[in-house]
Design an enzyme around this catalytic site. Structure first.
Site, PDB file in Angstrom:
ATOM      1  N   LYS A 154       1.195  -1.457  -0.437  1.00 44.45           N
ATOM      2  CA  LYS A 154      -0.267   0.086  -0.058  1.00 44.45           C
ATOM      3  C   LYS A 154       1.060   1.201  -0.174  1.00 44.45           C
ATOM      4  O   LYS A 154       0.680   1.828  -1.001  1.00 44.45           O
ATOM      5  CB  LYS A 154      -0.722  -0.005   1.413  1.00 44.45           C
ATOM      6  CG  LYS A 154      -1.587   0.948   1.287  1.00 44.45           C
ATOM      7  CD  LYS A 154      -2.680   0.988   2.992  1.00 44.45           C
ATOM      8  CE  LYS A 154      -1.805   1.001   3.985  1.00 44.45           C
ATOM      9  NZ  LYS A 154      -1.545   2.938   4.700  1.00 44.45           N
ATOM     10  N   ASN A 155       1.678   1.033   0.930  1.00 43.27           N
ATOM     11  CA  ASN A 155       2.691   2.653   0.843  1.00 43.27           C
ATOM     12  C   ASN A 155       3.958   2.956   0.322  1.00 43.27           C
ATOM     13  O   ASN A 155       4.990   3.604   0.149  1.00 43.27           O
ATOM     14  CB  ASN A 155       3.438   3.040   2.530  1.00 43.27           C
ATOM     15  CG  ASN A 155       2.322   2.621   3.489  1.00 43.27           C
ATOM     16  OD1 ASN A 155       1.278   3.083   3.108  1.00 43.27           O
ATOM     17  ND2 ASN A 155       2.480   2.244   4.611  1.00 43.27           N
ATOM     18  N   CYS A 168      -5.583  10.873  12.003  1.00 44.92           N
ATOM     19  CA  CYS A 168      -6.599  10.336  12.736  1.00 44.92           C
ATOM     20  C   CYS A 168      -5.854   9.663  13.957  1.00 44.92           C
ATOM     21  O   CYS A 168      -5.495  10.509  14.292  1.00 44.92           O
ATOM     22  CB  CYS A 168      -5.643   9.277  11.444  1.00 44.92           C
ATOM     23  SG  CYS A 168      -4.050   8.829  11.291  1.00 44.92           S
ATOM     24  N   ARG A 204      -1.047  13.735  13.278  1.00 41.62           N
ATOM     25  CA  ARG A 204      -0.268  13.617  11.526  1.00 41.62           C
ATOM     26  C   ARG A 204      -0.275  15.751  11.423  1.00 41.62           C
ATOM     27  O   ARG A 204      -0.638  15.609  10.555  1.00 41.62           O
ATOM     28  CB  ARG A 204      -1.790  13.452  10.810  1.00 41.62           C
ATOM     29  CG  ARG A 204      -1.772  11.636  11.310  1.00 41.62           C
ATOM     30  CD  ARG A 204      -0.752  10.692  11.339  1.00 41.62           C
ATOM     31  NE  ARG A 204      -0.403  10.671  10.717  1.00 41.62           N
ATOM     32  CZ  ARG A 204      -0.713   9.226   9.436  1.00 41.62           C
ATOM     33  NH1 ARG A 204      -1.472   8.853   9.989  1.00 41.62           N
ATOM     34  NH2 ARG A 204       0.760   9.500   8.789  1.00 41.62           N
ATOM     35  N   ASP A 217       3.485  20.039   8.780  1.00 39.54           N
ATOM     36  CA  ASP A 217       4.252  21.023   8.961  1.00 39.54           C
ATOM     37  C   ASP A 217       5.843  21.130   8.056  1.00 39.54           C
ATOM     38  O   ASP A 217       6.172  22.442   7.735  1.00 39.54           O
ATOM     39  CB  ASP A 217       4.816  20.940  10.387  1.00 39.54           C
ATOM     40  CG  ASP A 217       5.318  20.926  10.828  1.00 39.54           C
ATOM     41  OD1 ASP A 217       5.097  19.589  10.392  1.00 39.54           O
ATOM     42  OD2 ASP A 217       6.583  20.549  11.957  1.00 39.54           O
ATOM     43  N   ASP A 247       4.029   0.404  12.211  1.00 40.53           N
ATOM     44  CA  ASP A 247       2.905  -0.618  11.824  1.00 40.53           C
ATOM     45  C   ASP A 247       2.639  -2.176  12.191  1.00 40.53           C
ATOM     46  O   ASP A 247       1.804  -2.358  11.749  1.00 40.53           O
ATOM     47  CB  ASP A 247       3.126  -0.390  10.038  1.00 40.53           C
ATOM     48  CG  ASP A 247       2.774   1.268   9.856  1.00 40.53           C
ATOM     49  OD1 ASP A 247       3.756   1.047   8.431  1.00 40.53           O
ATOM     50  OD2 ASP A 247       2.504   1.656  10.217  1.00 40.53           O
ATOM     51  N   ARG A 259      -9.167  -0.779   4.219  1.00 37.08           N
ATOM     52  CA  ARG A 259      -7.690  -0.372   3.486  1.00 37.08           C
ATOM     53  C   ARG A 259      -7.320  -0.141   3.266  1.00 37.08           C
ATOM     54  O   ARG A 259      -6.427   0.182   2.437  1.00 37.08           O
ATOM     55  CB  ARG A 259      -8.201   1.364   5.087  1.00 37.08           C
ATOM     56  CG  ARG A 259      -9.019   2.121   4.888  1.00 37.08           C
ATOM     57  CD  ARG A 259      -8.517   2.915   6.012  1.00 37.08           C
ATOM     58  NE  ARG A 259      -7.261   4.373   5.681  1.00 37.08           N
ATOM     59  CZ  ARG A 259      -6.325   4.280   6.295  1.00 37.08           C
ATOM     60  NH1 ARG A 259      -6.765   4.399   7.911  1.00 37.08           N
ATOM     61  NH2 ARG A 259      -5.261   5.511   6.117  1.00 37.08           N
TER      62      ARG A 259
END
Ligand code: EPZ
Length: 425
Positions: free
Chosen positions: A27-28, A122, A127, A130, A310, A403
């Site tokens: 996914k990432n 989230c 999150r 900046d 993760d 997701r």
């Protein structure tokens, strides 16, 4: 219309697992390859794309901009961004996907402007963005902040030197991608080194970019005039592979995890050795085996090549079944341990010391109950807990799990997990 919110998983625990489970594309990695296509001319064929909600969201957002994205087979997409006709990111779609921020940089470089709604925070943390904003400014962009969006403009961006104040994965990827078409030399220092970053750099270089150092703390990019399409494949999802390996050890079962890159998970193998788990590694597979007893240990998450945040929640579930006292120290996200109250509800002995640290005493039996999936990784961890719990567990809000994990219930049933997806409406 069935709303994802009404769907839930029902799991009956303590079934022995066996067989093989294949790992999907990462996914990432895919969430950065699609946005990078904004800077590339022609048709790009992307294979091994995971069919998951987050990917469908980024495709929706890019199609809303006018990109031509077609599914040409399962897990295979053809992308052509030449038809993008607007630079306003859709405020209805952006909050659904934090990673949509990956679109802003390439849009700014390609079109000289982008209107970006505030991306959502989230459950795992505030999150902030900046570092993104200060990086855009270092390239020479101007940013006007309105109440619900940023207007970012920059017609004459120049290569620059960026020292990342935090080792940020998406900031590393965003600035590396942008710099491929920004005139001059860009140096990114204190860069993240996750495997998805060299994979993205290799794809961009095959399109004509000049990137060196991806996968090390210092990345150098020499801007070029254009990038031209080449086909690419998404690399195996190391987080999915690691989660399945933890699942096999937790279920004291012999399973084989295929289509993966064990060398991307050396921090997990080091932790398996510490708890005396039994496993075997091949070139592109992992085999788990039952162990008599697992030993408690301390876990600290860290940027790559350290233990990935993760995998923290699945490994924490495993630690509840190890003998002795463990401490888990989550160093990346401030909200990534709050799911442990659901494990306590299932019978785990977990004490929260502060938002970043919990102490676990094990082993303790777990009991099925009704829980809700807070985020995709904790949601998957709850499935693991349900698999070893006595009785039945009901997991709500499984959109969070969809997701990041393709057809997860189907794939788990194939290795013996008693899991059903039901519509609660
Ligand atoms: C990426 O998130 C992954 N997401 C995350 O996976 C992963 O957990 C994380 O890297 C760490 O490995 C994607 O790649 C789409 P960071 P990212 O920037 O890049 C702070 C999953 O479950 N920060 O490396 O957003 C931030 O708050 C997701 O698949 C700022 O302060 O994470 C965090 O404390 C979750 N300002 C630290 O940096 C910024 O502008 C590292 O976060 C950006 C980040």
């Amino acid at each position: 219309m069935i709303h994802e919110k009404d769907m839930k998983f029902i799991i009956n625990g303590q079934k022995p697992l066996n067989g093989e489970i294949s790992v999907s594309g990462a996914k990432n990695h895919a969430l950065k390859v699609f946005p990078a296509c904004i800077l590339i001319n022609g048709d790009i064929n992307i294979s091994n794309v995971p069919e998951i909600e987050d990917i469908h969201r980024i495709i929706e957002i890019m199609q809303d901009l006018g990109a031509d994205i077609k599914k040409i087979a399962d897990n295979q997409y053809k992308v052509n961004t030449g038809s993008i006709s607007k630079t306003d990111l859709n405020p209805e779609l952006i909050p659904k996907l934090r990673a949509s921020i990956m679109l802003a940089g390439p849009m700014l470089v390609k079109y000289g402007q982008v209107k970006m709604p505030h991306p959502g925070g989230c459950v795992i943390g505030k999150r902030p963005i900046d570092i993104f904003l200060s990086g855009y400014k270092k390239f020479g962009a101007e940013i006007i902040e309105n109440d619900d969006h940023y207007l970012i403009t920059g017609k004459n961006l120049k290569g620059t030197e960026i020292f990342l104040p935090m080792i940020s994965v998406t900031n590393t990827e965003t600035f590396m991608t942008m710099a491929t078409l920004i005139p001059g030399k860009t140096i990114i220092k204190n860069a993240a080194m996750e495997p998805e970053i060299p994979a993205l750099a290799e794809f961009l270089n095959l399109c004509g970019a000049k990137i060196t150092g991806a996968g090390t703390p210092t990345i150098e990019i020499e801007g070029v005039n254009e990038l031209n399409a080449t086909d690419t494949a998404i690399i195996p999802d190391r987080i999915e592979a690691g989660t399945f390996a933890i699942m096999g050890v937790l279920a004291k079962s012999k399973i084989k995890i295929t289509n993966c890159e064990p060398k991307h998970l050396e921090s997990l193998w080091a932790m398996f050795d510490k708890i005396e788990a039994r496993y075997k590694l091949g070139k592109n597979y992992i085999e788990t085996m039952p162990a008599i007893e697992l030993k408690a240990t301390n876990l600290k998450t860290h940027e790559y090549p350290g233990f990935p945040t993760d995998l923290q929640s699945p490994f924490t579930v495993l630690l509840t079944q190890t003998r002795g006292m463990s401490m888990v120290h989550e160093t990346i996200f401030e909200g990534r341990l709050f799911y442990t109250d659901k494990l306590s509800k299932m019978g785990a002995d977990i004490i929260m010391c502060d938002p970043y640290r919990v102490v676990i005493n094990g082993p303790t039996p777990l009991y099925g109950t009704k829980v809700e999936s807070p985020d995709l990784r904790a949601g998957m961890a709850l499935i693991l807990a349900a698999m070893v719990a006595q009785g039945t567990t009901e997991i709500d809000n499984i959109y969070q799990i969809d997701r990041g994990y393709q057809k997860i219930d189907e794939r788990l049933r194939n290795i013996g997990v008693d899991i059903q997806r039901i519509n609660d409406a």
